[in-house]
Design a protein around this motif. Sequence first.
Motif, short mmCIF file in Angstrom:
data_model
loop_
_atom_site.label_atom_id
_atom_site.label_comp_id
_atom_site.label_asym_id
_atom_site.label_seq_id
_atom_site.Cartn_x
_atom_site.Cartn_y
_atom_site.Cartn_z
N ALA A 116 7.46 11.85 13.65
CA ALA A 116 6.84 10.74 13.26
C ALA A 116 5.94 10.00 14.24
CB ALA A 116 7.71 9.62 12.76
N HIS A 117 4.67 9.37 13.68
CA HIS A 117 3.89 8.95 14.25
C HIS A 117 4.09 7.15 14.36
CE1 HIS A 117 -0.28 7.31 15.83
NE2 HIS A 117 -0.49 8.58 16.17
N PRO A 118 3.98 6.56 15.77
CA PRO A 118 4.62 5.29 15.92
C PRO A 118 3.37 4.26 15.06
CG PRO A 118 3.27 6.12 17.96
CD PRO A 118 3.30 7.42 17.03
N ASN A 119 1.99 4.67 14.96
CA ASN A 119 0.93 3.82 14.37
C ASN A 119 0.37 4.22 13.07
OD1 ASN A 119 0.37 4.24 17.68
ND2 ASN A 119 0.93 2.38 16.94
N ILE A 120 0.97 5.39 12.51
CA ILE A 120 0.43 5.89 11.36
C ILE A 120 1.54 6.18 10.39
CG2 ILE A 120 -1.19 7.40 10.15
CD1 ILE A 120 -2.41 7.82 12.65
N VAL A 121 1.58 6.04 9.23
CA VAL A 121 2.30 6.53 8.07
C VAL A 121 1.66 7.07 6.91
CG1 VAL A 121 4.42 6.03 6.37
CG2 VAL A 121 4.44 5.18 8.90
N PRO A 122 1.91 8.23 6.14
CA PRO A 122 2.78 9.16 6.57
C PRO A 122 1.86 10.23 7.52
CG PRO A 122 2.03 9.73 4.56
CD PRO A 122 1.43 8.39 4.85
N TYR A 123 2.61 10.43 8.76
CA TYR A 123 2.07 11.18 9.62
C TYR A 123 3.15 11.97 10.21
CZ TYR A 123 -1.70 12.59 13.14
OH TYR A 123 -2.65 13.26 13.64
N GLN A 124 3.59 12.87 9.53
CA GLN A 124 5.01 13.56 10.13
C GLN A 124 5.25 14.93 9.38
OE1 GLN A 124 7.54 10.14 9.13
NE2 GLN A 124 8.93 11.88 8.54
N VAL A 167 3.64 1.32 7.73
CA VAL A 167 4.35 1.39 9.19
C VAL A 167 5.53 0.46 8.83
CG1 VAL A 167 4.39 0.83 11.55
CG2 VAL A 167 2.39 2.06 10.44
N GLU A 168 5.34 -0.69 8.51
CA GLU A 168 6.27 -1.84 8.35
C GLU A 168 7.54 -1.22 7.58
OE1 GLU A 168 4.44 -5.33 7.28
OE2 GLU A 168 3.65 -5.68 9.37
N HIS A 169 7.25 -0.56 6.49
CA HIS A 169 7.91 -0.08 5.74
C HIS A 169 8.30 1.52 5.54
CE1 HIS A 169 6.76 -3.77 3.98
NE2 HIS A 169 8.25 -4.26 3.62
N ARG A 170 8.11 1.87 6.86
CA ARG A 170 8.32 3.54 7.20
C ARG A 170 9.37 4.19 6.36
NH1 ARG A 170 6.32 6.32 11.48
NH2 ARG A 170 5.98 4.54 12.53
N ALA A 171 10.79 3.63 6.45
CA ALA A 171 11.88 4.22 5.93
C ALA A 171 11.91 4.38 4.49
CB ALA A 171 13.05 3.49 6.58
N ALA A 172 11.35 3.22 3.81
CA ALA A 172 11.44 3.35 2.45
C ALA A 172 10.25 4.25 1.67
CB ALA A 172 11.07 1.93 1.77
N PHE A 173 9.18 4.65 2.45
CA PHE A 173 8.25 5.46 2.12
C PHE A 173 8.88 6.96 2.28
CE2 PHE A 173 4.93 8.65 2.73
CZ PHE A 173 4.34 8.41 1.37
N VAL A 174 9.48 7.15 3.67
CA VAL A 174 9.57 8.49 4.02
C VAL A 174 10.90 8.98 2.98
CG1 VAL A 174 11.15 9.76 5.70
CG2 VAL A 174 9.10 8.38 6.30
N GLU A 175 11.97 8.06 2.64
CA GLU A 175 12.76 8.16 1.57
C GLU A 175 12.17 8.61 -0.05
OE1 GLU A 175 16.91 6.22 -0.31
OE2 GLU A 175 15.71 5.31 1.17
N ALA A 176 11.27 7.77 -0.19
CA ALA A 176 10.75 7.79 -1.58
C ALA A 176 9.80 9.38 -1.74
CB ALA A 176 9.72 6.85 -1.88
N PHE A 177 8.97 9.54 -0.52
CA PHE A 177 8.21 10.77 -0.66
C PHE A 177 9.15 11.98 -0.31
CE2 PHE A 177 5.46 14.17 1.02
CZ PHE A 177 4.59 14.15 -0.11
#
Length: 407
Positions: free
Chosen positions: A239-247, A291-301
């Motif tokens: 994952a990227h510390p400053n960009i989502v989604p970037y992994q 970025v603030e809701h990283r976990a929620a987006f990763v789970e959804a995608f």
Amino acid sequence: MAGALSHIRVLDLSRVLAGPWASQLLGDLGAEIIKIERPGSGDDTRAWGPPFLQDAEGQDTRDAAYFLCANRNKQSVTVDFTKPEGQALVRDLARQSDVVLENFKVGGLAQYGLDYESLAAINPRLIYCSITGFGQTGPYAERAGYDFLIQGMGGLMSITGRRDGEAGAGPQKVGVALTDVMTGLYASNAIMAALLHREKSGQGQYIDLALLDVQVASLANQTMNYLTTGRAPQRMGNAHPNIVPYQDFPTQDGAMILAVGNDSQFAKLAIVAGHPDWALMPEFATNRARVEHRAAFVEAFTAVSVTRTTKDWIAALEAAGVPCGPINTLAQVFADPQVQARDTRITLPHAAGVDVALVANPIRMSATPPEYRSAPPTLGQHTKAVLADTLGLDDAAIELLVAKGVV
């Protein structure tokens, strides 16, 4: 046309990777590179195998694949400069060179009269570049430094590897000696800057490059994340510390990489994924929110990404203009049509009687492109030629040096 640096001669006393990487780049750009090696053994990396280059009979040569990666366009000259006659030879070559490149320990060449002060006294126009683990000053200056060690000390391993708490978590080095490679690139840049300065001033200069300095400088945005906030970045896997989604994300048959760099691209991703509403949701609409809701987006995608194959995802995302790609093996890399179209793989005839495959220089220049004049040399392949052509020694003088074990 001649290479951009065809008027430059580099006396390369370095070995292993950082120094040879720098001199190979200079050689690709046209410079004459005279590589000084220890009689009998040569550069350490000649023995860093298997694998080794195989000759026409399928037998291993003395040259490891590792050595081949950083030593084309060079002349190998064996000189034992622990002996006075060898020191004299190196000084004579330095007198006729534009650049000296070395990576011995701090002060290691002074005992032989091959340090900057000694050589600058006989050639004031000389550019002298020293590469060490920790630089010429500071409490660690006397220590030896290797890439793996520096990746740890310089912070790279603190941000590389799986996130703490995940299976397999912990510090991880990069899969190549990246600090050495980066130091080689910085060294070649510094050398060319010094050569340009010499055109104006007529004076040479000393360059002090440290692997640790380069490693810290190369952390880029991660360094600034820390300096800006005072909070040390943590390992985040891919994952990227400053960009989502970037992994990377799992697919039906493997994995793919998403590299979404702006909100417009994200909106296109949402449409391809069948969730155009994502681009309108407050927690996903902007990169800051994602970025603030990283976990929620990763789970959804992830719930969506596993429903299609990697090939299907890449076809759909590329058509929509969303940056993405596969995770290739090296076999897949060199089979890739883009890599092939860019002539990334080259071959050169080797003294072992075979063509050796090498990776092309990535620089593309319209007037003075990189040259591939010669394959990495065998140990001492050019000793007699350089002593005769560059230093003007006759056969009798050269044979005497051979008999004494100087070359």
